[in-house]
Scaffold this active site. Sequence first.
Site, mmCIF file in Angstrom:
data_model
loop_
_atom_site.group_PDB
_atom_site.id
_atom_site.type_symbol
_atom_site.label_atom_id
_atom_site.label_comp_id
_atom_site.label_asym_id
_atom_site.label_seq_id
_atom_site.Cartn_x
_atom_site.Cartn_y
_atom_site.Cartn_z
ATOM 1 N N SER A 135 0.839 -1.197 0.000
ATOM 2 C CA SER A 135 0.000 0.000 0.000
ATOM 3 C C SER A 135 0.872 1.245 0.000
ATOM 4 C CB SER A 135 -0.858 -0.013 1.270
ATOM 5 O OG SER A 135 -1.495 1.224 1.459
ATOM 6 N N TYR A 160 -2.084 -0.630 10.985
ATOM 7 C CA TYR A 160 -2.274 -1.193 9.641
ATOM 8 C C TYR A 160 -1.067 -0.874 8.747
ATOM 9 C CZ TYR A 160 -3.744 -1.590 4.797
ATOM 10 O OH TYR A 160 -3.780 -1.899 3.460
ATOM 11 N N LYS A 164 1.988 -3.400 6.753
ATOM 12 C CA LYS A 164 2.435 -3.432 5.348
ATOM 13 C C LYS A 164 3.956 -3.229 5.279
ATOM 14 C CE LYS A 164 -1.472 -4.392 3.487
ATOM 15 N NZ LYS A 164 -1.697 -5.739 2.961
HETATM 16 P P1 NAD Z 1 -11.088 -6.907 1.263
HETATM 17 O O1 NAD Z 1 -11.349 -6.887 2.726
HETATM 18 O O2 NAD Z 1 -12.215 -6.638 0.342
HETATM 19 O O3 NAD Z 1 -10.440 -8.292 0.830
HETATM 20 C C1 NAD Z 1 -9.594 -9.023 1.690
HETATM 21 C C2 NAD Z 1 -10.131 -10.451 1.735
HETATM 22 O O4 NAD Z 1 -9.266 -11.228 2.573
HETATM 23 C C3 NAD Z 1 -11.529 -10.535 2.336
HETATM 24 O O5 NAD Z 1 -12.353 -11.278 1.469
HETATM 25 C C4 NAD Z 1 -11.327 -11.246 3.670
HETATM 26 O O6 NAD Z 1 -12.431 -12.060 4.012
HETATM 27 C C5 NAD Z 1 -10.075 -12.049 3.401
HETATM 28 N N1 NAD Z 1 -9.279 -12.374 4.568
HETATM 29 C C6 NAD Z 1 -8.869 -11.548 5.571
HETATM 30 N N2 NAD Z 1 -8.117 -12.225 6.445
HETATM 31 C C7 NAD Z 1 -8.018 -13.494 5.987
HETATM 32 C C8 NAD Z 1 -7.366 -14.653 6.442
HETATM 33 N N3 NAD Z 1 -6.646 -14.663 7.561
HETATM 34 N N4 NAD Z 1 -7.470 -15.798 5.710
HETATM 35 C C9 NAD Z 1 -8.201 -15.822 4.564
HETATM 36 N N5 NAD Z 1 -8.855 -14.757 4.099
HETATM 37 C C10 NAD Z 1 -8.749 -13.589 4.788
HETATM 38 O O7 NAD Z 1 -9.881 -5.886 0.984
HETATM 39 P P2 NAD Z 1 -9.294 -5.374 -0.397
HETATM 40 O O8 NAD Z 1 -9.627 -3.959 -0.543
HETATM 41 O O9 NAD Z 1 -9.634 -6.315 -1.468
HETATM 42 O O10 NAD Z 1 -7.750 -5.469 -0.075
HETATM 43 C C11 NAD Z 1 -6.964 -6.553 -0.514
HETATM 44 C C12 NAD Z 1 -5.523 -6.315 -0.115
HETATM 45 O O11 NAD Z 1 -5.068 -5.100 -0.686
HETATM 46 C C13 NAD Z 1 -5.297 -6.191 1.385
HETATM 47 O O12 NAD Z 1 -4.057 -6.799 1.687
HETATM 48 C C14 NAD Z 1 -5.217 -4.698 1.598
HETATM 49 O O13 NAD Z 1 -4.457 -4.369 2.727
HETATM 50 C C15 NAD Z 1 -4.531 -4.259 0.321
HETATM 51 N N6 NAD Z 1 -4.789 -2.867 -0.047
HETATM 52 C C16 NAD Z 1 -6.084 -2.440 -0.240
HETATM 53 C C17 NAD Z 1 -6.316 -1.116 -0.577
HETATM 54 C C18 NAD Z 1 -7.715 -0.588 -0.758
HETATM 55 O O14 NAD Z 1 -7.913 0.620 -0.689
HETATM 56 N N7 NAD Z 1 -8.706 -1.431 -0.997
HETATM 57 C C19 NAD Z 1 -5.236 -0.229 -0.749
HETATM 58 C C20 NAD Z 1 -3.948 -0.703 -0.554
HETATM 59 C C21 NAD Z 1 -3.727 -2.026 -0.218
HETATM 60 C C1 WQD Z 2 -9.551 9.638 0.555
HETATM 61 C C2 WQD Z 2 -9.772 11.117 0.794
HETATM 62 C C3 WQD Z 2 -10.207 11.697 3.081
HETATM 63 C C4 WQD Z 2 -14.064 9.747 3.434
HETATM 64 C C5 WQD Z 2 -7.011 4.692 2.831
HETATM 65 C C6 WQD Z 2 -5.988 4.013 3.692
HETATM 66 C C7 WQD Z 2 -4.808 3.604 2.867
HETATM 67 C C8 WQD Z 2 -5.253 2.768 1.665
HETATM 68 C C9 WQD Z 2 -6.340 3.425 0.899
HETATM 69 C C10 WQD Z 2 -5.120 0.443 2.206
HETATM 70 C C11 WQD Z 2 -9.081 11.622 2.065
HETATM 71 C C12 WQD Z 2 -11.388 12.024 2.212
HETATM 72 C C13 WQD Z 2 -12.867 10.220 2.960
HETATM 73 C C14 WQD Z 2 -15.107 10.676 3.718
HETATM 74 C C15 WQD Z 2 -13.678 12.459 2.978
HETATM 75 N N1 WQD Z 2 -5.786 1.503 2.055
HETATM 76 N N2 WQD Z 2 -12.665 11.547 2.735
HETATM 77 N N3 WQD Z 2 -14.859 11.999 3.481
HETATM 78 O O1 WQD Z 2 -7.279 7.790 3.465
HETATM 79 O O2 WQD Z 2 -6.279 7.979 1.147
HETATM 80 O O3 WQD Z 2 -6.407 5.807 2.220
HETATM 81 O O4 WQD Z 2 -7.408 3.790 1.786
HETATM 82 O O5 WQD Z 2 -3.933 0.285 2.164
HETATM 83 O O6 WQD Z 2 -3.962 2.879 3.691
HETATM 84 O O7 WQD Z 2 -5.555 4.929 4.686
HETATM 85 O O8 WQD Z 2 -8.501 6.854 1.435
HETATM 86 O O9 WQD Z 2 -10.829 6.831 0.697
HETATM 87 O O10 WQD Z 2 -10.334 6.959 3.176
HETATM 88 O O11 WQD Z 2 -9.868 8.921 1.753
HETATM 89 O O12 WQD Z 2 -13.504 13.646 2.778
HETATM 90 O O13 WQD Z 2 -16.189 10.305 4.185
HETATM 91 O O14 WQD Z 2 -11.167 11.358 0.992
HETATM 92 O O15 WQD Z 2 -9.992 12.675 4.058
HETATM 93 O O16 WQD Z 2 -8.604 12.915 1.786
HETATM 94 P P1 WQD Z 2 -7.079 7.219 2.135
HETATM 95 P P2 WQD Z 2 -9.961 7.322 1.787
#
Ligand code: NAD
Ligand code: WQD
Length: 350
Positions: A135, A160, A164
């Site tokens: 991330s 969190y 990562k």
């Molecule tokens: P999500 O919660 O939709 O998907 C994660 C999945 O993993 C879920 O289906 C959950 O049930 C499963 N899971 C969690 N713990 C588990 C375990 N111990 N064993 C088996 N399954 C498990 O999240 P996502 O948005 O799809 O994120 C996927 C990955 O990408 C995560 O590692 C997250 O940290 C990373 N990531 C997501 C974002 C984002 O904004 N969505 C941004 C950066 C990184």
């Molecule tokens: C985006 C922008 C908020 C909600 C998060 C995690 C990051 C990564 C991605 C996993 C920001 C603003 C939000 C609302 C708002 N995930 N906002 N009103 O914070 O960039 O990142 O998700 O790795 O680790 O921290 O994403 O979508 O929460 O926010 O104004 O109700 O929208 O302040 O500027 P963020 P976000």
Amino acid sequence: MSQDKKPHVLVTGGAGYVGSHSAVALQNAGYTPVLVDNLQNSNMQAVRGIQKLCSQEVPFHTIDVRDATRLHALFQDFIEAGNPIRGILHFAAQKSVGESVNHPAMYASNNVGGLGTLLHVAREFEIRHIVFSSSCTVYGEPVHVPVDEGTPFQEAESPYGWTKQASERVLRDHAAAQNQERIALLRYFNPIGAHPSAIIGELPRGVPNNLVPFLTQAVAGVRDRLTVFGGDYPTPDGTCIRDYLHVMDLAEAHVAALQWCFAQKTASSVVRPFNLGTGKGASVLEVIKAFEHVTGEAVPYVMGERRSGDVVSIWANASRAREELGWTTKRSLETSLADAWKWQQTLKRE
Ligand code: NAD
Ligand code: WQD
């Protein structure tokens, strides 16, 4: 090529948001995704959606990645069937920044412990091609933007974020201890949107923390209004800037990264981080305006207080992914928001 002869790729967290879209992209590219999920943040609807989009049964197993015995049995089963797992896309983790502040040990156990268990079993089966969901949170508040992969990590802003950073370190140490590991660390910026069919998408539980699911719920009337977290930041319109990319672009990046892993031929291990973003930042107000423009719907919103822990501005320098993975985003912010809205309307009907 028959379904059975396609290379099998384990997709942990395959019922989740990014994992489900990536499973479809994998299948489109000629692989067979093998989905594993404990369904703690997802449900079988996503699995059925993947199967519908792939027009076939996609193997799914309800397994927690911390369960070494069951992972071992799964890998063994595929070997005995003459179709060993060739690579892993590891998505399974918990991702809520706020929840991690209240439950840091749970996040360490699942995100870092889950990775450790998976690697331990993968090593036994000599599975060396691994694509990891990292991330942009690893960068914290960056000293300059855009950030490239050499930008030093800041102190993690949340448990969190620490998981990562720690996971990347575990993967580097794992690779250093052996030869011929090929590991891609994918540092996602802000994934949004849904598959254009609206058959799969993001299923936020409870009140969404992220901007786009909250925005679409506010427009759909599920929430009263969106609160913009802070209008007094040092940015052109006073609101925070992020790099929003379409989840299908992100899914396709996983296929490109897996193929990059398969193409590495050195005797020593390779671990490489890649930023995945559009390379362009958009402010919260710009997202609202783009949504209104592309959907014709008014967004009910109010300006509110800053949210603690938010970085002011961050977007990606994604040139390494372009040059080395041959990947770049193809879908615009407008397309991403239109697909997010289409998905929200599907949810509303159910
Ligand atoms: P999500 O919660 O939709 O998907 C994660 C999945 O993993 C879920 O289906 C959950 O049930 C499963 N899971 C969690 N713990 C588990 C375990 N111990 N064993 C088996 N399954 C498990 O999240 P996502 O948005 O799809 O994120 C996927 C990955 O990408 C995560 O590692 C997250 O940290 C990373 N990531 C997501 C974002 C984002 O904004 N969505 C941004 C950066 C990184
Ligand atoms: C985006 C922008 C908020 C909600 C998060 C995690 C990051 C990564 C991605 C996993 C920001 C603003 C939000 C609302 C708002 N995930 N906002 N009103 O914070 O960039 O990142 O998700 O790795 O680790 O921290 O994403 O979508 O929460 O926010 O104004 O109700 O929208 O302040 O500027 P963020 P976000």
